[in-house]
Design an enzyme around this catalytic site. Sequence first.
Site, mmCIF file in Angstrom:
data_model
loop_
_atom_site.group_PDB
_atom_site.id
_atom_site.type_symbol
_atom_site.label_atom_id
_atom_site.label_comp_id
_atom_site.label_asym_id
_atom_site.label_seq_id
_atom_site.Cartn_x
_atom_site.Cartn_y
_atom_site.Cartn_z
ATOM 1 N N LYS A 34 0.858 -1.186 0.000
ATOM 2 C CA LYS A 34 0.000 0.000 0.000
ATOM 3 C C LYS A 34 0.888 1.227 0.000
ATOM 4 C CE LYS A 34 0.922 1.170 4.446
ATOM 5 N NZ LYS A 34 1.770 2.359 4.760
ATOM 6 N N ASP B 210 -1.714 -1.651 10.924
ATOM 7 C CA ASP B 210 -2.313 -1.502 9.595
ATOM 8 C C ASP B 210 -2.677 -2.839 8.944
ATOM 9 O OD1 ASP B 210 0.258 -2.317 9.109
ATOM 10 O OD2 ASP B 210 0.761 -0.736 7.698
#
Length: 268
Positions: free
Chosen positions: A8, A132
């Site tokens: 990401k 995350d």
Amino acid sequence: MLDFPNAKINLGLYVTEKRPDGFHNLQTCFYPVRWCDALEVLPSEKLQFDMTGLPVPGNPETNLCLKAYKLLQQDYDLPPVHLHLHKVIPMGAGLGGGSADAAFALRILNQLFELGLEDDALENYARQLGSDCAFFIRNKPVVATGRGDEFTPINLDLSGYTCVIVHPGIHITTAEAYGSIKPQQPSCSMEMLLKQDVKVWKEVLKNDFEEALFPKYPELPRLKEQLYEAGASYAAMTGSGSAVYGLFKEAPANLIFPAHYAVWQGLL
């Protein structure tokens, strides 16, 4: 069963305050990119975990993929498996590769053994593995707050943009990055910032870690400037570093980096 945990990037990152538990609250946007590891999980007579690809420092017994298996095993009678991780996404780069590996391990085990866990339940497991990790369960753009584990879906579509990610081989630990940060509130919300056209993000969308880390690692601001000179609409460091990325309306043809840099280029 084989799957491909993806990286990401962070579109903006604001560290807003230090929490009583020692962590920090932040505001950012997580956006998935197609730079991938490979993770295979097969039934086995005994629990095994091994790795190929990029060398991962530390004891393999502490790898997040193995932790994901053991976390589910606490609640489900999982048979032994052989987990094989082929590591491609650089570590210490702010790309979330290790978190993705853990989340995909949960997803694969859920499918392989037909546990019937919905995304909400998988996210709750993933949050126990890292701040995350839960993002990679749904793997769609979100505004992340709290420790980076509270998500608000955002209607943001960057398809058609070419993303170039460059990792210069610098490993920045989370402790180092946060140790030099001064928490502050952003001027307006992430949602409002991201509603503006990508071409003006350069002026309004910031990563707080750049101010703290760029003076220490001058290669990083040079990389950012190189991406802008090559025509990037927006360029920034991702996460707490040290990868730097650029978003291009058209694929750049004039980018050259040192041979030891890890570089990925692809459509979003």
